[in-house]
Structures are given as C-alpha cells and as structure tokens.
Motif scaffolding. Structure first.
Motif, short mmCIF file in Angstrom:
data_model
loop_
_atom_site.label_atom_id
_atom_site.label_comp_id
_atom_site.label_asym_id
_atom_site.label_seq_id
_atom_site.Cartn_x
_atom_site.Cartn_y
_atom_site.Cartn_z
N GLY A 86 0.79 -1.23 0.00
CA GLY A 86 0.00 0.00 0.00
C GLY A 86 0.83 1.28 0.00
O GLY A 86 0.35 2.33 -0.43
N GLN A 87 2.07 1.19 0.48
CA GLN A 87 2.91 2.39 0.52
C GLN A 87 3.46 2.76 -0.86
O GLN A 87 4.00 3.85 -1.03
CB GLN A 87 4.07 2.21 1.51
CG GLN A 87 5.10 1.17 1.11
CD GLN A 87 4.70 -0.23 1.55
OE1 GLN A 87 3.54 -0.48 1.85
NE2 GLN A 87 5.67 -1.14 1.60
N TRP A 88 3.29 1.88 -1.82
CA TRP A 88 3.70 2.16 -3.20
C TRP A 88 2.53 2.84 -3.91
O TRP A 88 1.55 2.17 -4.26
CB TRP A 88 4.07 0.86 -3.93
CG TRP A 88 5.33 0.22 -3.44
CD1 TRP A 88 5.62 -0.21 -2.19
CD2 TRP A 88 6.48 -0.07 -4.24
NE1 TRP A 88 6.87 -0.76 -2.13
CE2 TRP A 88 7.43 -0.70 -3.38
CE3 TRP A 88 6.81 0.12 -5.59
CZ2 TRP A 88 8.67 -1.11 -3.83
CZ3 TRP A 88 8.05 -0.32 -6.02
CH2 TRP A 88 8.97 -0.90 -5.16
N TYR A 89 2.64 4.13 -4.13
CA TYR A 89 1.54 4.86 -4.74
C TYR A 89 1.23 4.32 -6.13
O TYR A 89 2.11 4.16 -6.97
CB TYR A 89 1.88 6.35 -4.84
CG TYR A 89 2.01 7.04 -3.50
CD1 TYR A 89 0.97 6.99 -2.59
CD2 TYR A 89 3.19 7.69 -3.14
CE1 TYR A 89 1.08 7.61 -1.35
CE2 TYR A 89 3.31 8.30 -1.90
CZ TYR A 89 2.26 8.25 -1.00
OH TYR A 89 2.38 8.85 0.23
N GLY A 90 -0.02 4.02 -6.36
CA GLY A 90 -0.45 3.53 -7.66
C GLY A 90 -0.61 2.03 -7.73
O GLY A 90 -1.40 1.53 -8.54
N LEU A 91 0.12 1.27 -6.90
CA LEU A 91 0.02 -0.19 -6.94
C LEU A 91 -1.35 -0.71 -6.49
O LEU A 91 -1.92 -1.60 -7.13
CB LEU A 91 1.12 -0.83 -6.10
CG LEU A 91 2.47 -1.02 -6.80
CD1 LEU A 91 3.42 -1.78 -5.89
CD2 LEU A 91 2.29 -1.80 -8.10
N PRO A 92 -1.90 -0.16 -5.38
CA PRO A 92 -3.26 -0.61 -5.03
C PRO A 92 -4.27 -0.30 -6.15
O PRO A 92 -5.17 -1.10 -6.41
CB PRO A 92 -3.57 0.19 -3.76
CG PRO A 92 -2.23 0.49 -3.17
CD PRO A 92 -1.33 0.72 -4.35
N GLY A 93 -4.09 0.84 -6.79
CA GLY A 93 -4.98 1.18 -7.90
C GLY A 93 -4.84 0.21 -9.06
O GLY A 93 -5.83 -0.16 -9.70
N LEU A 94 -3.58 -0.22 -9.32
CA LEU A 94 -3.34 -1.20 -10.38
C LEU A 94 -3.99 -2.53 -10.03
O LEU A 94 -4.59 -3.19 -10.89
CB LEU A 94 -1.84 -1.39 -10.58
CG LEU A 94 -1.42 -2.40 -11.65
CD1 LEU A 94 -1.86 -1.93 -13.03
CD2 LEU A 94 0.10 -2.60 -11.63
N PHE A 95 -3.89 -2.94 -8.77
CA PHE A 95 -4.50 -4.19 -8.33
C PHE A 95 -6.02 -4.14 -8.49
O PHE A 95 -6.64 -5.07 -9.01
CB PHE A 95 -4.14 -4.47 -6.87
CG PHE A 95 -4.90 -5.60 -6.26
CD1 PHE A 95 -4.59 -6.91 -6.59
CD2 PHE A 95 -5.94 -5.36 -5.38
CE1 PHE A 95 -5.30 -7.97 -6.04
CE2 PHE A 95 -6.64 -6.41 -4.82
CZ PHE A 95 -6.32 -7.72 -5.15
N VAL A 96 -6.63 -3.05 -8.02
CA VAL A 96 -8.09 -2.91 -8.13
C VAL A 96 -8.51 -2.87 -9.59
O VAL A 96 -9.54 -3.45 -9.98
CB VAL A 96 -8.56 -1.66 -7.38
CG1 VAL A 96 -10.05 -1.39 -7.65
CG2 VAL A 96 -8.33 -1.81 -5.89
N ALA A 97 -7.69 -2.21 -10.42
CA ALA A 97 -7.99 -2.19 -11.86
C ALA A 97 -7.96 -3.61 -12.43
O ALA A 97 -8.78 -3.96 -13.29
CB ALA A 97 -6.98 -1.31 -12.59
N GLY A 98 -7.00 -4.42 -11.96
CA GLY A 98 -6.92 -5.80 -12.43
C GLY A 98 -8.14 -6.61 -12.02
O GLY A 98 -8.69 -7.39 -12.81
N ILE A 99 -8.59 -6.43 -10.77
CA ILE A 99 -9.78 -7.15 -10.30
C ILE A 99 -11.01 -6.71 -11.10
O ILE A 99 -11.82 -7.52 -11.55
CB ILE A 99 -9.99 -6.90 -8.80
CG1 ILE A 99 -8.79 -7.41 -7.99
CG2 ILE A 99 -11.28 -7.55 -8.33
CD1 ILE A 99 -8.61 -8.90 -8.05
N PHE A 100 -11.16 -5.40 -11.27
CA PHE A 100 -12.28 -4.88 -12.02
C PHE A 100 -12.23 -5.33 -13.48
O PHE A 100 -13.27 -5.58 -14.10
CB PHE A 100 -12.29 -3.34 -11.97
CG PHE A 100 -13.27 -2.77 -11.00
CD1 PHE A 100 -14.47 -2.24 -11.43
CD2 PHE A 100 -12.99 -2.78 -9.65
CE1 PHE A 100 -15.37 -1.72 -10.52
CE2 PHE A 100 -13.89 -2.26 -8.73
CZ PHE A 100 -15.09 -1.74 -9.18
#
Length: 619
Positions: A333-347
């Motif tokens: 989570g401390q890597w900015y953008g990685l959680p967003g990439l993960f959620v994008a992958g799930i979506f």
C-alpha cells in the motif's frame, strides 16, 4: 503483528483512483470507438464481430471471460484456507483444451451457428433447444452476479467504498461499452483487461513474496502448516479436493465452459478461419495454466505473511475472499499507484466476464426466442436494435442478482457449483448428441430435465446442509498468537473457542456431501444414461437420416469400432438448407457463382452422397 484496517484504507490515494479510473476510461473509449466511430453495425457485427477477428484478442478474451475475479480472489483464499492442493486443477486444462479444439468446436464450426443451442434443434428437436438455452440464461445470469460482487467486495476492503456503489460502477461501465460497441468492443477490452490482470497479479505476487522473506521462506511456512500438499489420491467422492476431483472432475467442470458454453462458442466463431480458433485455444491453455498456478502460489504468500495472526479469526476481515486485497494494501500500500493497479486488475476481470455474458445472452434470446420463435421475419435493423436492448436488460438483471450472490458464501466454490449444477446437464445433452448417433429427441429431452432436477436437488441440499452446520470443511491450521490486540482497534473479540460447535448436529443425506467438483460429471453422465435408456425404449434414432455435421469428429475416427452406424447420413436431406440455397442463388441476380470459388462453394447445392469415409478424410 498489528494490522489496522483504517490505516490501510487511507493508503488508497488519488493516484490509485487515477490508475483505476484510467482503466475504466479505456474500456469506455473502446466502446465509443466501435459504436460511434466505426461502420454502422448489423446483427452479425454486434454479436459475432463480423467474423473478422484474429487469434490474439480472441485468445485473451477466452482467458478473461471465465477466470476473471473468481480466480484472482477465490484461488488465493482457497489455498490460504484449505491448502495448495487446488493447484492440480491446472492440469485438467491440458485435457480440456484439446477436447474443446478437436471434439466439440469442429461441430459448431461446420454448422456456423450464432446460438450454440441451435445445434440442439438440428440434432434433436426445438423443445430441447428451448430447455437448453433457458438453462444457460439462468446459469450465466447467476454467474455474472457472483463475478460483479467479488471485485466490489475487494474494492470495499481496500478503499472503504460502499459495495453497492462499486457494483453500480461495474454494471454501468460494462453496459455502456457492451451495448454501444458490441462484440468487437468486448473482445478488445477483454484483451486489454487481460494484460492489466496479468501485470497486476504477477507484480503483486512476486513483490509480496520477496517482501515477506523470499520464495524459500514462503514455501517453508506453508510446509510447517501442512498447506504445501501437492497430491492426494483419496478416492472418496465426498472429499472436497483430491487428485481425482480436481483433474477428472475439473475436466468436466471446465469442458462445460470451453466445449459447449455459448460465450466461448461465440468467440470461436468470431475469427476468420478454423485454425485461428484452434490456435486461440492453445494460447489460452498456456495463459490459463500460468494464471492459475500464480494465483495458487499467491495464497501461500498470503499465509506466509499472516501465519501467526489470521485476519479472519482476529476480525480484521469478515470473509476469506477479502484476504488477498488485505494483503495487497498491507504489504504494497505504501507504493503509490500499486493498489490502484490491483483494483484495476480485479475490475478488469469482472468487466470482461460480464460483458461477455451480456453479449452471449443477447445472442441467445435473439436467435432462440425471437428469430426461431415469435418473430422469424424480423428485419436486420430491428434485430440489431433488439440485441442492444437485450444487452442493457441483462446488465440491469446482473445488478439485481448481486443481492443473491452476496448470500452464496465462498465465491470460488459458489461459482463452480453453479457451473456444475447447470453446466453438467448442458454438457451432457451436447455430448449425447455429438457422440451417440442413436440418441433421439425424447431421450435428450428426458435426460436433460431429469439431470437438471437431480443436480439442483443435490446442490440445493448441500447448501441447506451447510447453512444448518451439517456440512463443514476442515480448514488448515491458523494462529492468532502474534496478534497485538491492543494496537489494532479494528479487531473484533472473536475467540478460537467460539469457532467450535456447541452440540452435534444431525447427519445430512450422504449424497449431499458429494464434492462440488463432481457436479458437472454427475450431471453429464445422468443425461447420457437416461437419454440412451429412453432412446432405446422409444426407438433409436435412424442414423441414415441423421445430419453428419452434428456428430463429433471422434465418431468418424473410430467408426470401425462403433456398432450400428452403417450408412450414417446417407439418406439425410437438409430441406431448410436447400431452401436457403435456392433463395440465395436467386438473390445473386446476374452474378455468376463460378466467377468466385468462394461464392460457388457457398451457393452450390450439396449432393446427398455422404459417406463416413469421405467425412473422415476431411478431418
């Protein structure tokens, strides 16, 4: 170990929302491109992409359509809770893909159907077609709802966004680009979304494994807990996962999807040539296997992180399906953008599956109930408009059924149970038609209805027994000894003792304990057995009048060893095809079919001089 869920939610910043929003914008833009900027669509363009697609986007779409969020979230959860044994299902794919490519697909390719269930009418009777297509509508609608609910659950865990807001967002974007752009938009968004899925999952799993101590550490922790179980040859069919349930049962579960499922058959027939479809299946095999093994290893990585503080028992998350999103935010989570990439992958996984389902359901209703039923003379313009309206309707229906999916528990077993209960009987009736020339329409109809009732009785009884606590599954050992309750405000006060049943419960009917991985095989063989018995009692199909195109190539490969098929197809006369040929020839006007060999082949009436020898020589 202390994990504060409130702190994790705050890590999802505007950068992550931007990454996630960019994926949604790309999907919508593809829909706009094919719906507005491209040529005006007709029914073939909207439902079949004009049969002009190439191997790559179709291969990516085949992977994305049925692996999606169910695999990305369900598989790590499965391994964390029950062990690595589930990895064996990946080997069933090596049986599934060749069977789909060389036993089932060639039949649909010869017939060039838009609806896979048109086959059932050509082989048996229109009543069988209606029962089959209606069953598929129920199956796919429920499955899409599960697939929508899964990523919404993940997004709620990592961002705090309301589950139903997430559901609405998925459905709206999916309805937009699917209804506007049709099959081409679906295939190309699937291809892009598949790349996003792969990229996000691989990075998360590899980076997560390195952060928790390396691959050797991950393996060691799972060995200590008994999760690193590679094989189990227990022959008991009630054992949830074994070598037999995952490879043999897994074969029947997945051949229902890749062999006869409308969404996949529709994709096979979108490509320009038969070989392109076969190549797409082989590419799909490699991609599918790698994704499955990676997700299974992801479950081991999650356990290596939480081996001494189980997030479920300690109350950090409420369901096992939330474990992997928690891991992503906790470790990356401390890597900015990685959680967003993960959620994008799930979506991405959810969008690809739902868009595929919406398009296939529109095709089913249009072909099976409108063109073959109430409005056979519907104009091309009205048919195209109706296809888009139907896509919209099934998108809205998916939203409504999410409330049902929420009650189904573990998303992986729920999804595969639905495919087993419904897909097994459907696989059975197609297999009965393609591999058993003597089966007649009465046998197929009776077998399909009997199998559906039987499987829903088993599946329904199993679910009731689970809700009543009569059926439980032994989970792998977990610990909360390393939890720091004082520092973790979000922990509940769940104690290990509260997880133990207070009193024994009544034993359920033995068949309710049947592993869900055997549902497809059971449903399939029920149809075949009942179908052949009824056919024998009511008079076997005359193989001389049977359309040889409705039989699998395997029948012709082994025709010398199959009794009772002498003269197969010799007296077959396709009156409907002859009428189409006559009408098409008239419409050609002054065009000479001999001028173009493709036109000549298409419009020249075929003789009835069919022989098995000629047919087998073409295969």
């Amino acid at each position: 170990m202390a994990v504060n869920i409130d702190e994790l939610v705050e890590r999802f910043t505007w950068i992550d929302y931007t990454v996630f929003g960019l994926m949604l914008a790309i999907s919508a833009a593809i829909g706009i491109f094919y719906g507005v900027c491209g040529k005006k669509q007709n029914t073939s363009d909207f439902l079949m992409a004009g049969k002009s697609m190439t191997t790559f986007p179709v291969a990516m779409s085949l992977i994305a359509s049925f692996m999606s969020a169910i695999t990305l979230l369900g598989t790590p959860s499965e391994v964390y809770q029950f062990g690595f044994l589930y990895w064996l299902i990946g080997f069933s794919y090596f049986l599934v893909m060749p069977s789909a490519a060389y036993l089932y697909f060639p039949v649909f390719h010869k017939l060039q159907v838009t609806s896979a269930y048109e086959y059932l009418e050509r082989r048996f009777h229109r009543a069988v077609r209606y029962v089959g297509s209606f069953t598929f509508i129920i199956q796919m609608s429920l499955y899409m709802a599960i697939v929508v609910y899964a990523p919404a659950l993940a997004l709620a865990q990592v961002t705090g966004l309301n589950v139903y807001v997430s559901v609405s967002l998925i459905c709206f974007v999916c309805i937009f680009y699917t209804t506007l752009g049709g099959m081409k938009a679906v295939l190309w968004t699937d291809a892009i979304q598949m790349i996003i899925m792969y990229g996000s999952m691989m990075f998360v799993i590899i980076k997560g494994a390195i952060d928790v101590g390396g691959f050797e550490y991950v393996w060691q922790k799972n060995v200590e807990s008994g999760r690193a179980e590679l094989v189990n040859f227990d022959p008991n069919p009630t054992t949830r996962h074994t070598f037999w349930t995952l490879i043999v049962g897994g074969y029947f579960t997945w051949i229902t999807i890749y062999g006869v499922n409308q969404a996949q058959v529709q994709r096979y027939l979108c490509v320009q040539t038969k070989q392109m479809a076969i190549n797409a299946l082989w590419i799909n095999l490699v991609g599918l296997f790698i994704l499955m093994i990676s997700c299974a290893f992801g479950g081991m990585v999650v356990y290596a992180r939480y081996w001494d503080c189980d997030p479920v028992r300690s109350g950090v998350v409420s369901k096992g399906d939330q474990l992997f999103p928690l891991f992503v935010m906790d470790t990356l989570g401390q890597w900015y953008g990685l959680p967003g990439l993960f959620v994008a992958g799930i979506f991405s996984g959810a969008l690809s599956t739902v868009s595929s389902g919406m398009n296939s359901l529109a095709a089913i209703v249009l072909e099976d109930y409108v063109k073959a039923g109430c409005c056979p003379d519907i104009s091309e313009k009205k048919a195209t408009l109706l296809s888009k309206v139907l896509s919209l309707f099934f998108g809205l229906l998916t939203f409504g059924l999410v409330f049902v999916a929420e009650q189904l528990g573990n998303i992986l077993s729920a999804a595969l149970s639905i495919f087993g209960m419904v897909g097994g009987p459907l696989l059975g009736v197609f297999t009965l038609g393609m591999f058993f020339p003597w089966a007649n329409a009465k046998g197929a109809f009776t077998g399909l209805l009997t199998s559906l009732i039987f499987m829903f009785w088993i599946g329904g009884g199993h679910q009731v027994a689970r809700w009543n606590g009569q059926i439980t599954f032994d989970r792998k050992v977990t610990s909360i000894e390393g939890c720091n309750f004082n520092e973790t405000s979000s922990f509940s006060t769940i104690s290990p003792e509260s997880l133990v049943a207070e009193e024994p419960v009544e034993e359920p009917l033995g068949i309710y304990r049947l592993s869900y991985m055997w549902y497809s095989a059971t449903g399939c063989f029920t149809v075949i057995t009942i179908g052949l018995l009824v056919s024998l009692l009511t008079g076997l199909q005359d193989v001389r009048t049977l359309d040889p195109r409705t039989l699998s190539p395997a029948v012709f490969w082994f025709r010398r060893f199959i009794p009772g098929i002498e003269g197969l197809g010799e007296d077959y006369v396709d009156e409907e095809e002859g009428l189409r040929t006559h009408q098409s020839s008239v419409s050609l006007g002054n065009i000479n079919p001999a001028f173009d060999t493709t036109v000549k082949e298409k419009y020249t009436p075929k003789s009835n001089g069919f022989t098995p020898e000629k047919e087998s020589s073409k295969l």
